[in-house]
Design an enzyme around this catalytic site. Structure first.
Site, mmCIF file in Angstrom:
data_model
loop_
_atom_site.group_PDB
_atom_site.id
_atom_site.type_symbol
_atom_site.label_atom_id
_atom_site.label_comp_id
_atom_site.label_asym_id
_atom_site.label_seq_id
_atom_site.Cartn_x
_atom_site.Cartn_y
_atom_site.Cartn_z
ATOM 1 N N SER A 138 48.436 -18.711 -21.708
ATOM 2 C CA SER A 138 47.071 -18.318 -22.058
ATOM 3 C C SER A 138 46.694 -17.642 -20.946
ATOM 4 O O SER A 138 47.180 -16.750 -20.550
ATOM 5 C CB SER A 138 46.088 -19.643 -22.126
ATOM 6 O OG SER A 138 44.950 -19.205 -22.760
ATOM 7 N N ASP A 259 45.718 -17.664 -33.736
ATOM 8 C CA ASP A 259 45.166 -18.046 -32.412
ATOM 9 C C ASP A 259 43.857 -17.335 -32.480
ATOM 10 O O ASP A 259 43.548 -15.977 -32.410
ATOM 11 C CB ASP A 259 46.143 -17.335 -31.488
ATOM 12 C CG ASP A 259 45.835 -17.668 -29.859
ATOM 13 O OD1 ASP A 259 44.475 -17.805 -29.632
ATOM 14 O OD2 ASP A 259 46.720 -17.567 -29.174
ATOM 15 N N HIS A 289 46.363 -21.482 -30.958
ATOM 16 C CA HIS A 289 46.635 -21.091 -29.505
ATOM 17 C C HIS A 289 47.570 -21.955 -28.526
ATOM 18 O O HIS A 289 48.487 -21.304 -28.125
ATOM 19 C CB HIS A 289 45.264 -21.229 -28.822
ATOM 20 C CG HIS A 289 45.283 -20.661 -27.334
ATOM 21 N ND1 HIS A 289 45.950 -19.424 -27.042
ATOM 22 C CD2 HIS A 289 44.844 -21.212 -26.338
ATOM 23 C CE1 HIS A 289 45.628 -19.305 -25.776
ATOM 24 N NE2 HIS A 289 45.022 -20.461 -25.256
#
Length: 322
Positions: A138, A259, A289
């Site tokens: 991320s 996501d 995600h």
């Protein structure tokens, strides 16, 4: 009649002592603080308990508002059980590291601080001749890319990105009006937790039981995004997109097509624009995600299986020629 309060366990796995838990997972865990000119970093290492030779080292960076000490370490543990020495650090402003909570007003500095710890290990006698990989999840993928740009050529055998933040989805982008107005305060508002909260965690986790565990993390940042953090993330995303052409190392990037936090374009644009001769893109249909901590087990095991296959192959392919 009052309902007794539910006590939050000290760890995501419950009340089992840490050493006993890590032993049950087949790894040895150590925790320490690393002093830098920008403050102390909380660091962890995960080494396989078996006596097989270490294949290589992996340096892991977590995402926004998270830390290395809750569910993120399940990624670390998996890699260690595959035969890798894993090292992770809480980013400045996160977890048990120094800094204003979740403030990323200078991401170059944040990345350089973690990199200083990673290089202290990577350049040590134990690991300098072994293959070495950077891993970022991320927003940690964004920081990891900065670390790669800040490193000398051939420092890293390869890069691994899990749902990296290189392209912000339209509904998650910070308001330019807000940033402009706060900018008129000449930096005084930079650390203010005043930006709209788009409830990222609900867009990140598919498995509800895992969502409850993640939300129980006592070190998870739950405040609104800080002005300087959102300004800097937007700036660095644009900078990284403009410099995909500098990514020449072997890399794997994985993303869920559903996501809602980091756009899958992050991975596909990197794949398309990087001139690397060894690049791999994996897109997982309908996954969210958090591909490893937040998906049902069968999905997360699929992602981990692809990661294991990729890294083992690069160790065979490149050995210690890095």
């Amino acid at each position: 009649m009052t309902t007794p309060e539910t006590k939050t366990p000290p760890n995501f796995w419950g009340d089992m002592p840490e050493e006993e838990y890590y032993t049950s997972q087949g790894v040895r865990n150590t925790q320490s603080y690393f002093e830098t000119e920008n403050g102390k970093l909380f660091t962890q290492s995960f080494l396989p308990l078996d006596q097989q030779p270490i294949k290589g080292s992996v340096y892991m960076t977590h995402g926004y508002g998270s830390d290395t000490g809750w569910l993120f370490q399940k990624i670390c543990i998996n890699y260690a059980t595959w035969g890798y020495a894993v090292f992770a650090a809480d980013l400045l402003g996160h977890g048990r590291s120094d800094g204003v909570r979740c403030y990323l007003g200078d991401m170059e500095k944040v990345a350089a601080t973690s990199l200083s710890y990673f290089l202290s290990v990577r350049d040590s006698e134990s690991y300098q001749k072994l293959p070495a990989f950077l891993f970022g999840e991320s927003m940690g993928g964004l920081a990891t890319m900065l670390m790669y740009f800040q490193s000398k050529p051939n420092t890293w055998t390869g890069l691994i990105f899990s749902a990296p933040l290189f392209v912000i989805p339209e509904n998650m982008k910070p308001s330019k009006i807000h940033l402009f107005l706060y900018g008129l305060l000449f930096g005084m508002a930079d650390t203010w937790a005043a930006m709209p909260d788009n409830k990222m965690i609900g867009k990140a986790i598919k498995d509800f039981d895992k969502l409850k565990i993640i939300m129980a993390n006592p070190r998870r940042y739950t405040g609104k995004p800080r002005v300087g953090t959102m300004r800097e993330i937007a700036r660095v995303c644009e900078y990284v997109q403009d410099n995909f052409s500098k990514v020449t190392a072997p890399f794997l990037t994985v993303h869920g097509t559903s996501d809602g936090v980091t756009s899958p374009l992050s991975s596909s644009m990197l794949y398309e624009k990087s001139p690397s001769e060894d690049k791999t893109l994996k897109l997982y249909e309908d996954m969210y995600h958090s591909l490893i901590q937040g998906e049902p087990d069968e999905n997360s095991q699929r992602v981990l299986g692809d990661m294991r296959e990729w890294i083992d192959e690069r160790v065979k392919r490149y050995g210690s020629n890095n």
